[in-house]
Design a protein around this motif. Structure first.
Motif, mmCIF file in Angstrom:
data_model
loop_
_atom_site.group_PDB
_atom_site.id
_atom_site.type_symbol
_atom_site.label_atom_id
_atom_site.label_comp_id
_atom_site.label_asym_id
_atom_site.label_seq_id
_atom_site.Cartn_x
_atom_site.Cartn_y
_atom_site.Cartn_z
ATOM 1 N N PHE A 154 0.871 -1.176 0.000
ATOM 2 C CA PHE A 154 0.000 0.000 0.000
ATOM 3 C C PHE A 154 0.905 1.222 0.000
ATOM 4 O O PHE A 154 2.007 1.179 0.549
ATOM 5 N N GLU A 163 -16.188 2.587 -0.653
ATOM 6 C CA GLU A 163 -14.894 3.238 -0.429
ATOM 7 C C GLU A 163 -14.872 3.997 0.912
ATOM 8 O O GLU A 163 -13.873 3.993 1.624
ATOM 9 N N LEU A 217 -14.385 1.363 3.636
ATOM 10 C CA LEU A 217 -13.062 0.723 3.663
ATOM 11 C C LEU A 217 -11.965 1.679 4.125
ATOM 12 O O LEU A 217 -11.140 1.338 4.970
ATOM 13 N N PHE A 218 -11.963 2.888 3.548
ATOM 14 C CA PHE A 218 -10.848 3.805 3.831
ATOM 15 C C PHE A 218 -11.162 4.850 4.908
ATOM 16 O O PHE A 218 -10.250 5.515 5.377
ATOM 17 N N PHE A 227 -7.268 -1.444 5.371
ATOM 18 C CA PHE A 227 -6.429 -1.253 4.178
ATOM 19 C C PHE A 227 -4.945 -1.071 4.540
ATOM 20 O O PHE A 227 -4.063 -1.293 3.717
ATOM 21 N N TYR A 287 -7.536 2.032 -5.680
ATOM 22 C CA TYR A 287 -6.317 1.298 -5.331
ATOM 23 C C TYR A 287 -5.230 1.552 -6.374
ATOM 24 O O TYR A 287 -4.073 1.789 -6.048
ATOM 25 N N HIS A 338 -3.110 4.576 -4.799
ATOM 26 C CA HIS A 338 -2.240 3.788 -3.923
ATOM 27 C C HIS A 338 -1.287 2.890 -4.700
ATOM 28 O O HIS A 338 -0.518 2.144 -4.108
#
Ligand SMILES: Cc1cc2nc3c(=O)[nH]c(=O)nc-3n(C[C@H](O)[C@H](O)[C@H](O)COP(=O)(O)OP(=O)(O)OC[C@H]3O[C@@H](n4cnc5c(N)ncnc54)[C@H](O)[C@@H]3O)c2cc1C
Length: 577
Positions: A352, A509, A512-513, A519, A558, A562
Motif C-alpha cells: 500500500f 470506499e 473501507l478507507f 487497508f 487502489y 495507492h
C-alpha cells in the motif's frame, strides 16, 4: 455522546431549506472538523461540507505520530513545541482509544556532529544539518522532556548502548555508535477520530450538519453555492462567517470568492506500507526516527504487524490526486536500506502507498523542511457584495488541531458576540469517553460488553480496539447474531450495516478507507473488495450495475491513488505498480 442517526436524504433536505447558517465550514479534514465540534459545543449553528469523504486530504495521510515536535527545537519554535507536547498529552487522555504512547528510537552515528549547524539553526542563521551526534540529540531530548512535563503521561528519554540496541533490533545498521529512546504518541485511526468529531458535533447541537460529498463551488453575490457531488444538485445559502478549512485547496476555494491572494505553499509527503512481518516483530511496537541521506528525518514503525515507512517533503502546486511517485519510492527504499542494510526489501514488499499535501503557508524556502509547521488564520474581509468574512485555516499539525480549533472558535465567538460555554481541553472524543491509558478501564468495558451482549471476549476486544466505548452501541446492534465475511473475517455483515447506516457511509470506499483501517493492516485481495460491496448492496438495495460501479471505484482508487493493482479476481496477491 449519544448516537445520532442522520441520513443523507434528511441532510440534503435540510440543505434545500436552510437559507442561512451562522458559520459555514468548507473542508472536513481535522482542522475543519475540530472547529465544527468546538463551535457545536458552544451552541453555534454551523454546517460543514466536505467535497469527498471526511478526512480525505492531508488528514488521512500522516505519519500517524501525535508528537511534541522534537525537530522544531532545532528551529527554535519553542511555542510550537510547548503547545504540541501539551496537546499530545491531552489526546492521550481524550482519545485514549486511538492515541497511544509510542517509544521512539533514534540511531546515532557520531558523538559530536551537528553542534555548530544546530546552534546556527537555533539562532535562526542559515545552516544545514546533515548529521546529528549524540550530544546534540541528548540536549534536544532533555529540553523535550521539560516541554512534555505538563500532564506528563510517559517516561523520560534514555540513551541506549550500542550492544544493547543491536541485541534488541539486530538488523539495524551496525555502524551506529549509540541510540536514544524517548516517548511520543501515535494514532491508530485518524480517519475514525475525524468522523467521531463530526458525530460529537452533530450530537452536541442537533441541527448542525457535517456532510460528505458536498462541495463548495463559489460565492455569488452574498450567497455561497454548494453542490451535491453525487447528483450535481446545487444549494445556496448565506452565512455570517465562512471558514475555509480546505487544506492544500485553500487558495482554490478562496479564488471561488474572487480572491487571488496566495496563502498556501503545500508540500507533498508519501508513505509506503511494507509487508515485512519479521522486522515488524523485532520493532516490537517502537518507531525508528532516523536520518535519511542529507539529514532529513524519516520514520519507520510497526503498524499492525507491518512496516510503515515515510515520508517525503516535496513542494507541489496541485493537490489533486497526489501519489507516491517513483522517485519517492526509490528515496524511501534507499533510506530503508541504509537503516537496515541486511534486510532485503524491494518494490514487491510494498502492499500500500499513500500521499498527502501539507497545507503549509506560502513561502520562498529552498528547503521545505524549514517551513514552519505552526498555524495561522488569515482573513479575507467582506468585499463588494460579499458581506461575510472568510477565515482560512493555514498550516498546523494533526497533533495540535484542538488548540487551533479553539483559537478559531474563540475568534468566531467574539465576532458573533457570544461567550464560550465549555473548553475542549478535557473533553473526550467519541469512543474515548470513559476510557484512559489504564488497561483497567478497557478491561471493565470488555467485561460489560461481553456479558451484557453475550459476545465472545475476543470479539468484544476487537470491537473495543476498533470503536472504543462506542463499541457498546455497536454490540447492542449485533444482538441478533453475526455473520462474518469470508474474505474480511474481522468484520461481520451486521457491523458493516450498523456502521454504514450511522456514520454517513455513501460508498463502499467510505467504509473501507474512512471507517476502518483494514487497508493499512494487510494486503487485501479482489475477493475482499467484492464481498464488501455485496454486503453493503444487501442492505442498501444496490442493483447489479451499482455494485459493479462501486467495485470499479474501489479497484480504480487502489490503482490510481495507492499504486496497487487489485483488479484481477484470480491474482494471488495485490501488486505494486
Ligand atoms: C505526509 C504527511 C505526514 C504528516 N504527518 C503528521 C504527523 O505524523 N503528525 C502530525 O501531527 N501531523 C502530520 N501531518 C500534518 C497533518 O496531517 C496536517 O497538518 C493536517 O492533516 C491538515 O489538516 P486540514 O484539515 O487543514 O487539511 P486536510 O486534511 O487536507 O483537509 C482539507 C479538506 O478540504 C476538502 N476540500 C477541498 N476543497 C473543498 C471544496 N471545494 N469543498 C469542500 N471540501 C473541500 C478536502 O477534500 C480535504 O478533505 C502530516 C501531513 C502529511 C501530508
Amino acid at each position: 455522546m449519544t448516537a445520532v442517526k442522520i441520513t443523507r436524504e434528511n441532510a440534503l433536505a435540510a440543505l434545500r431549506t436552510i437559507g442561512h447558517v451562522p458559520v459555514l465550514i468548507v473542508g472536513g479534514g481535522i482542522n475543519g472538523m475540530g472547529t465544527f465540534r468546538d463551535l457545536s459545543l458552544q451552541g453555534v449553528g454551523c454546517l460543514l461540507v466536505e467535497q469527498s469523504d471526511f478526512c480525505s486530504g492531508a488528514s488521512r495521510a500522516p505519519s500517524r505520530m501525535i508528537h511534541g515536535g522534537l525537530k522544531y527545537l532545532e528551529t527554535g519554535e519553542f511555542r510550537l513545541v510547548r503547545e504540541s507536547a501539551a496537546e499530545r498529552n491531552r489526546l492521550l487522555l481524550n482519545a485514549a482509544h486511538y492515541v497511544r504512547p509510542l517509544e521512539m528510537i533514534i540511531p546515532i552515528h557520531s558523538w559530536f556532529d551537528g553542534i555548530v549547524p544546530a546552534l546556527r539553526k537555533f539562532l535562526r542563521m542559515p545552516a544545514k544539518i546533515t548529521e546529528r551526534g549524540a550530544l546534540v540529540i541528548k540536549l534536544g531530548l532533555w529540553l523535550y522532556d521539560l516541554y512534555g512535563a505538563l500532564n506528563r503521561a510517559m517516561p523520560r528519554h534514555r540513551m541506549i548502548a550500542r550492544q544493547d540496541i543491536l541485541r534488541e533490533i539486530p538488523d539495524l545498521d551496525p555502524s551506529l555508535k549509540v541510540a536514544a529512546s524517548y516517548y511520543d504518541a501515535w494514532i491508530t485511526s485518524p480517519e475514525r477520530l475525524v468522523l467521531e468529531l463530526a458525530l460529537d458535533g452533530m450530537a452536541a447541537h442537533p441541527g448542525n450538519l457535517a456532510l460528505n460529498h458536498v462541495r463548495f463551488v463559489r460565492v455569488e453575490g452574498n450567497e455561497v453555492a454548494l453542490q451535491d457531488v453525487e447528483t450535481g444538485e446545487m444549494f445556496s445559502m448565506t452565512c455570517d462567517i465562512m471558514v475555509n478549512a480546505a487544506g492544500a485547496w485553500i487558495d482554490r476555494v478562496n479564488s471561488g470568492a474572487s480572491s487571488a491572494r496566495r496563502m498556501i505553499g503545500g508540500t507533498k509527503g508519501s508513505h509506503l506500507m511494507l509487508e515485512l512481518p519479521a522486522l515488524a516483530e523485532t520493532l516490537n511496537g517502537r518507531m525508528i526516527y532516523f536520518e535519511a541521506a542529507g539529514g532529513r528525518i524519516c520514520i519507520l514503525s510497526n503498524f499492525m504487524g507491518h512496516v510503515l515507512l515515510g515520508s517525503t517533503d516535496i513542494p507541489v502546486d496541485n493537490p489533486d490526486g497526489v501519489i507516491c511517485d517513483d522517485d519517492e519510492v526509490d528515496y524511501l527504499l534507499s533510506a530503508f536500506r541504509r537503516l537496515f542494510p541486511q534486510v532485503s526489501v524491494d518494490r514487491s514488499s510494498i502492499f500500500f502507498s499513500y500521499a498527502g499535501v501539507r497545507p503549509l503557508p506560502a513561502n520562498d524556502a529552498s528547503d521545505p523542511g524549514r517551513i514552519s509547521r505552526d498555524h495561522s488564520m488569515p482573513e479575507l474581509p467582506p468585499e463588494g457584495e460579499r458581506r461575510f468574512p472568510i477565515l482560512s485555516l493555514v498550516g498546523g499539525k494533526w497533533t495540535t488541531f484542538r488548540a487551533f480549533s479553539a483559537e478559531v472558535t474563540d475568534e468566531i465567538l467574539k465576532r458573533l458576540g457570544k461567550r464560550r460555554l465549555s473548553s475542549t481541553e478535557n473533553t473526550p472524543i467519541g469512543g474515548g469517553a470513559g476510557l484512559s491509558q489504564a488497561s483497567t478501564h478497557t478491561e471493565r468495558l470488555l467485561t460489560t460488553i461481553a456479558q451484557e451482549h453475550r459476545l465472545d471476549r475476543s470479539r468484544a476486544r476487537q470491537l473495543v480496539s476498533r470503536y472504543g466505548s462506542r463499541a457498546k452501541s455497536i454490540a447492542e446492534a449485533l444482538a441478533g447474531g453475526e455473520t462474518f465475511l469470508a474474505s474480511l473475517p474481522e468484520f461481520s455483515r451486521e457491523e458493516i450495516a450498523f456502521v454504514s447506516n450511522t456514520e454517513l457511509v455513501l460508498h463502499a470506499e467510505d467504509f473501507l478507507f474512512g471507517r476502518s483501517s483494514v487497508f493499512m493492516e494487510r494486503p487485501l485481495r479482489h475477493a475482499a473488495l467484492r464481498e464488501l460491496v455485496e454486503t453493503i448492496a444487501a442492505f442498501r438495495g444496490w442493483d447489479a450495475a451499482k455494485q459493479s460501479a462501486e467495485l470499479g471505484r474501489l479497484v480504480d482508487r487502489y490503482r490510481r491513488l495507492h499504486r496497487i493493482d487489485i483488479s484481477a479476481a484470480t491474482a494471488p496477491h495485490p501488486r505494486f505498480i
